[in-house]
Enzyme design. Sequence first.
Site, short mmCIF file in Angstrom:
data_model
loop_
_atom_site.label_atom_id
_atom_site.label_comp_id
_atom_site.label_asym_id
_atom_site.label_seq_id
_atom_site.Cartn_x
_atom_site.Cartn_y
_atom_site.Cartn_z
N ALA A 47 0.84 -1.19 0.00
CA ALA A 47 0.00 0.00 0.00
C ALA A 47 0.87 1.24 0.00
O ALA A 47 1.96 1.25 0.59
CB ALA A 47 -0.92 0.02 1.22
N SER A 48 0.43 2.29 -0.67
CA SER A 48 1.13 3.56 -0.75
C SER A 48 2.52 3.33 -1.35
O SER A 48 2.65 2.85 -2.47
CB SER A 48 1.19 4.22 0.63
OG SER A 48 1.62 5.56 0.54
N SER A 49 3.60 3.62 -0.60
CA SER A 49 4.94 3.37 -1.12
C SER A 49 5.13 1.90 -1.45
O SER A 49 5.81 1.55 -2.43
CB SER A 49 5.99 3.82 -0.11
OG SER A 49 7.29 3.57 -0.59
N HIS A 187 -6.64 7.73 1.12
CA HIS A 187 -5.38 7.02 0.99
C HIS A 187 -5.39 5.78 1.88
O HIS A 187 -6.10 5.73 2.87
CB HIS A 187 -4.23 7.96 1.38
CG HIS A 187 -2.89 7.52 0.88
ND1 HIS A 187 -2.66 7.19 -0.44
CD2 HIS A 187 -1.71 7.32 1.50
CE1 HIS A 187 -1.41 6.84 -0.60
NE2 HIS A 187 -0.80 6.90 0.57
#
Length: 204
Positions: A47-49, A187
């Site tokens: 997730a995300s990065s 996010h």
Amino acid sequence: MNNCWDVQSADSLTHGQGGDALGIVNMVNYTLTKYNGDASRVYVMGASSGAMMTNVMAGSYPDVFEAGAAFSGVAHACFAGAASATPASPNQTCAQGLQHTPQQWANFVYNSYPGYTGRRTRIMIVHGLADTLVRPQCAIEALKQWSTVLDVTLTKNITGVPSAAYTQEIYGDGTKLQGIFGAGVGHFAPVNEPEILKFFGITS
């Protein structure tokens, strides 16, 4: 928050060259050897990065990963050449929805492993439509990239999968590429393990 993966260096974006990407692959290979693992059943998700790195792994190391799931990430090589890929990085063009043509995106993948003709990593792209840190356009760009690389086109949308707020996009027969967008989801779109395991082929 700013301790993010290296998804921007030429090393990570080039097969066998180095960076965090090769570091992960080295750990995978060590684990496969030590525990006699099945190299045909290696998967990546984040997730995300971590989602950004998932796309990098699929682009730079398609020979290692059978499938991946990226939650709130960006296309492979979207951050190429940037000083970093953190929220504090001075250049947030990628995270704000940097756009290229499908073929341009695909070329970033091909250039990461020149001459590679083997199977490509199947991938699921999940994103919240209310994400203001990594804009939803980033998922659209990733789907443009992978639909070209995997040679599949959007065939149908299914509302309510995996839950009422989401719409699932099926490319081809859905085994190689899926997109999932959540209305009102910010996010870090919640991870849905049953959908991931089903897409990976671990459960039916």
